[in-house]
Design a protein around this motif. Structure first.
Motif, PDB file in Angstrom:
ATOM      1  N   SER A  70      43.303 -12.708  12.752  1.00 24.12           N
ATOM      2  CA  SER A  70      43.615 -11.733  13.597  1.00 24.12           C
ATOM      3  C   SER A  70      42.651 -13.192  15.213  1.00 24.12           C
ATOM      4  O   SER A  70      43.066 -12.470  15.753  1.00 24.12           O
ATOM      5  N   THR A  71      41.938 -14.260  13.971  1.00 23.44           N
ATOM      6  CA  THR A  71      40.866 -14.696  15.513  1.00 23.44           C
ATOM      7  C   THR A  71      42.489 -15.588  16.196  1.00 23.44           C
ATOM      8  O   THR A  71      42.473 -16.237  17.475  1.00 23.44           O
ATOM      9  N   GLU A  72      43.026 -16.710  15.223  1.00 20.55           N
ATOM     10  CA  GLU A  72      43.472 -17.872  15.921  1.00 20.55           C
ATOM     11  C   GLU A  72      44.980 -17.982  17.701  1.00 20.55           C
ATOM     12  O   GLU A  72      44.437 -18.570  17.882  1.00 20.55           O
ATOM     13  N   PRO A  73      45.570 -16.754  17.127  1.00 18.51           N
ATOM     14  CA  PRO A  73      45.996 -16.111  18.152  1.00 18.51           C
ATOM     15  C   PRO A  73      45.359 -16.139  19.623  1.00 18.51           C
ATOM     16  O   PRO A  73      45.445 -16.221  20.572  1.00 18.51           O
ATOM     17  N   ILE A  74      44.491 -15.403  19.448  1.00 19.73           N
ATOM     18  CA  ILE A  74      43.053 -15.052  20.654  1.00 19.73           C
ATOM     19  C   ILE A  74      43.221 -16.344  20.925  1.00 19.73           C
ATOM     20  O   ILE A  74      42.397 -16.757  22.415  1.00 19.73           O
ATOM     21  N   ILE A  75      42.091 -16.992  20.242  1.00 17.52           N
ATOM     22  CA  ILE A  75      40.891 -18.549  20.955  1.00 17.52           C
ATOM     23  C   ILE A  75      42.534 -19.662  21.142  1.00 17.52           C
ATOM     24  O   ILE A  75      42.048 -19.518  22.604  1.00 17.52           O
ATOM     25  N   ASN A  76      43.739 -19.302  20.873  1.00 20.12           N
ATOM     26  CA  ASN A  76      45.112 -20.185  21.477  1.00 20.12           C
ATOM     27  C   ASN A  76      45.042 -19.252  22.876  1.00 20.12           C
ATOM     28  O   ASN A  76      45.112 -20.430  23.763  1.00 20.12           O
ATOM     29  N   ASP A  77      45.219 -18.066  23.057  1.00 20.05           N
ATOM     30  CA  ASP A  77      45.527 -17.729  24.417  1.00 20.05           C
ATOM     31  C   ASP A  77      44.565 -18.293  25.269  1.00 20.05           C
ATOM     32  O   ASP A  77      44.442 -19.317  26.506  1.00 20.05           O
ATOM     33  N   ILE A  78      43.436 -17.890  24.804  1.00 18.53           N
ATOM     34  CA  ILE A  78      41.640 -18.388  25.992  1.00 18.53           C
ATOM     35  C   ILE A  78      42.054 -19.392  26.304  1.00 18.53           C
ATOM     36  O   ILE A  78      41.443 -20.285  27.333  1.00 18.53           O
ATOM     37  N   VAL A 111      38.600 -24.347  33.968  1.00 18.91           N
ATOM     38  CA  VAL A 111      37.115 -23.878  33.595  1.00 18.91           C
ATOM     39  C   VAL A 111      36.433 -24.366  32.201  1.00 18.91           C
ATOM     40  O   VAL A 111      36.984 -25.060  31.031  1.00 18.91           O
ATOM     41  N   GLU A 112      35.140 -25.111  32.833  1.00 25.33           N
ATOM     42  CA  GLU A 112      34.782 -25.410  31.839  1.00 25.33           C
ATOM     43  C   GLU A 112      34.074 -25.032  30.782  1.00 25.33           C
ATOM     44  O   GLU A 112      33.437 -24.091  30.854  1.00 25.33           O
ATOM     45  N   MET A 113      34.647 -25.459  29.624  1.00 27.57           N
ATOM     46  CA  MET A 113      34.212 -24.202  28.348  1.00 27.57           C
ATOM     47  C   MET A 113      33.142 -24.723  27.373  1.00 27.57           C
ATOM     48  O   MET A 113      33.156 -26.349  26.926  1.00 27.57           O
ATOM     49  N   MET A 144      42.108 -12.745  31.245  1.00 23.14           N
ATOM     50  CA  MET A 144      41.490 -13.392  31.589  1.00 23.14           C
ATOM     51  C   MET A 144      41.265 -13.841  33.430  1.00 23.14           C
ATOM     52  O   MET A 144      40.723 -14.458  34.111  1.00 23.14           O
ATOM     53  N   GLN A 145      43.099 -13.265  34.420  1.00 25.93           N
ATOM     54  CA  GLN A 145      43.042 -13.616  35.155  1.00 25.93           C
ATOM     55  C   GLN A 145      41.955 -12.748  36.365  1.00 25.93           C
ATOM     56  O   GLN A 145      41.818 -13.656  37.276  1.00 25.93           O
ATOM     57  N   PHE A 146      41.360 -11.727  35.972  1.00 27.27           N
ATOM     58  CA  PHE A 146      40.784 -10.722  36.470  1.00 27.27           C
ATOM     59  C   PHE A 146      39.262 -11.643  36.203  1.00 27.27           C
ATOM     60  O   PHE A 146      38.374 -11.811  37.745  1.00 27.27           O
ATOM     61  N   ILE A 147      39.377 -13.005  35.528  1.00 24.44           N
ATOM     62  CA  ILE A 147      37.751 -13.506  34.964  1.00 24.44           C
ATOM     63  C   ILE A 147      37.852 -14.218  36.152  1.00 24.44           C
ATOM     64  O   ILE A 147      36.640 -14.430  37.388  1.00 24.44           O
ATOM     65  N   ILE A 148      38.646 -14.980  35.741  1.00 28.21           N
ATOM     66  CA  ILE A 148      38.923 -16.161  37.144  1.00 28.21           C
ATOM     67  C   ILE A 148      39.189 -15.900  38.844  1.00 28.21           C
ATOM     68  O   ILE A 148      37.991 -16.495  39.273  1.00 28.21           O
ATOM     69  N   GLU A 182      32.737  -5.671  32.732  1.00 29.95           N
ATOM     70  CA  GLU A 182      33.253  -4.295  32.688  1.00 29.95           C
ATOM     71  C   GLU A 182      34.414  -5.015  33.115  1.00 29.95           C
ATOM     72  O   GLU A 182      34.405  -5.528  35.193  1.00 29.95           O
ATOM     73  N   ILE A 183      35.967  -4.373  33.189  1.00 29.87           N
ATOM     74  CA  ILE A 183      37.205  -5.585  33.333  1.00 29.87           C
ATOM     75  C   ILE A 183      38.008  -3.941  34.283  1.00 29.87           C
ATOM     76  O   ILE A 183      37.638  -3.020  33.100  1.00 29.87           O
ATOM     77  N   PRO A 184      38.561  -3.993  35.262  1.00 26.84           N
ATOM     78  CA  PRO A 184      39.390  -2.910  35.856  1.00 26.84           C
ATOM     79  C   PRO A 184      40.081  -2.543  34.942  1.00 26.84           C
ATOM     80  O   PRO A 184      40.710  -2.827  33.625  1.00 26.84           O
ATOM     81  N   ASN A 185      40.603  -1.284  34.948  1.00 31.12           N
ATOM     82  CA  ASN A 185      41.124  -0.329  33.873  1.00 31.12           C
ATOM     83  C   ASN A 185      40.531  -0.469  32.567  1.00 31.12           C
ATOM     84  O   ASN A 185      41.051   0.785  31.241  1.00 31.12           O
ATOM     85  N   GLU A 186      39.527  -0.894  32.290  1.00 26.62           N
ATOM     86  CA  GLU A 186      39.001  -0.976  30.705  1.00 26.62           C
ATOM     87  C   GLU A 186      37.839  -0.266  30.298  1.00 26.62           C
ATOM     88  O   GLU A 186      36.788  -0.853  30.343  1.00 26.62           O
TER      89      GLU A 186
END
Length: 294
Positions: free
Chosen positions: A13-21, A30-32, A114-118, A272-276
């Motif tokens: 469950s985590t691998e696709p999320i990590i790859n996307d982020i 973005v510096e990680m 993530m676009q909202f974050i940027i 808090e993200i819009p609509n969430e």
């Protein structure tokens, strides 16, 4: 932009999320900076192979970070709060777990959010924390002395109930005969307290909840109190020790020790993200307004 990344690995469950982020942040320059143990797991699972800067302690998180990304469930966010502490670094939770009241971003919406974050299209929700002091020295409590969800006391090594003498601002409230007692923040009102029959509070309410765990005196009901209240607990029982938990951190405390619980002078900032929103999360997680009889 600079973000810290902390997480827990869940098989499948985590691998696709990590790859996307990681792909999104790389494409947007973005510096990680990755928590060192989490990064070692990602290397071991061969999810990533690039080198990244790391951090391993709360002392390394400062105002140079725009936020901390927590990948996992609500428990992961509670551990992330122990890393952030009083630094003011906001936390964004990506839900790779199950229920997730705190980790509100779902894996299906990562790119959009993530676009909202940027673009910095988000708001900050300030969350109350609780601190604990004891009349007898306890190193385990003093090491990380705050809780985002709740502070609770419960029986240990026994099926017998304990007695929890409870005082609010030095005025006697009640002696709870129960398996334990929960002092929950608004954030924690959807956790352990709710499962024991406590009310749900919205995150911005300036209140705490006192919730007994399986009380023998059935007229003992959950109680909502102002968050400026100083709470003192004195626990007695047939065993010499009982358990005290600050979120997921548990330690043993000697009977008759006086516990003093009060609001911390600092808060945790949740993104808090819009609509969430919190209300949308309630409807989605608790199926409010849905007929599920069939």
């Amino acid at each position: 932009m600079k973000v810290a990344i902390y997480g827990k690995y869940y098989l499948n469950s985590t691998e696709p999320i990590i790859n996307d982020i990681f792909e999104f942040f790389t494409n947007n320059n973005v510096e990680m900076v990755i928590e060192s143990y989490f990064l070692s797991v990602l290397y071991e699972k061969k999810i990533i192979d690039k080198e990244y800067k790391t951090f391993s302690s709360h002392t390394e998180l400062d105002s140079s970070f725009d936020m901390l990304i927590s990948i996992g469930g609500d428990g992961t966010i509670l551990r992330a709060a122990a890393l952030v502490r009083d630094s003011g670094v906001p936390i964004l939770g990506i839900n790779a777990g199950r229920l997730g009241f705190l980790a509100t971003v779902q894996k299906e919406n990562i790119d959009e959010f993530m676009q909202f974050i940027i673009e910095k299209k988000y708001t900050i929700s300030k969350r109350t924390l609780l601190s604990l002091s004891t009349s007898l020295k306890n190193d385990a409590i003093e090491e990380i002395n705050f809780a985002l969800n709740e502070i609770s006391v419960s029986r240990k090594d026994s099926t017998s109930m304990i007695t929890v003498e409870t005082y609010l601002n030095d005025e006697f409230l009640n002696s709870y005969w129960a398996d334990g007692l929960i002092i929950a923040t608004p954030t924690g009102s959807t956790g352990y307290s709710m499962s024991c029959g406590g009310p749900i509070l919205t995150p911005d309410v300036k209140s705490l909840v006192v919730t007994p765990i399986a009380p023998h005196n059935l007229n003992a009901r959950p109680l909502v109190i102002p968050d400026e209240t100083e709470i003192k607990l004195k626990v007695s029982g047939r065993e010499e020790h009982y358990l005290v938990s600050l979120d997921s951190r548990i330690t043993s405390v000697k009977n008759e020790t006086i516990l003093t619980i009060k609001k911390t002078p600092f808060q945790i900032n949740m993104i808090e993200i819009p609509n969430e929103t919190f209300l949308k999360t309630l409807r989605g997680k608790l199926f409010w307004g849905e007929d599920r009889r069939n």
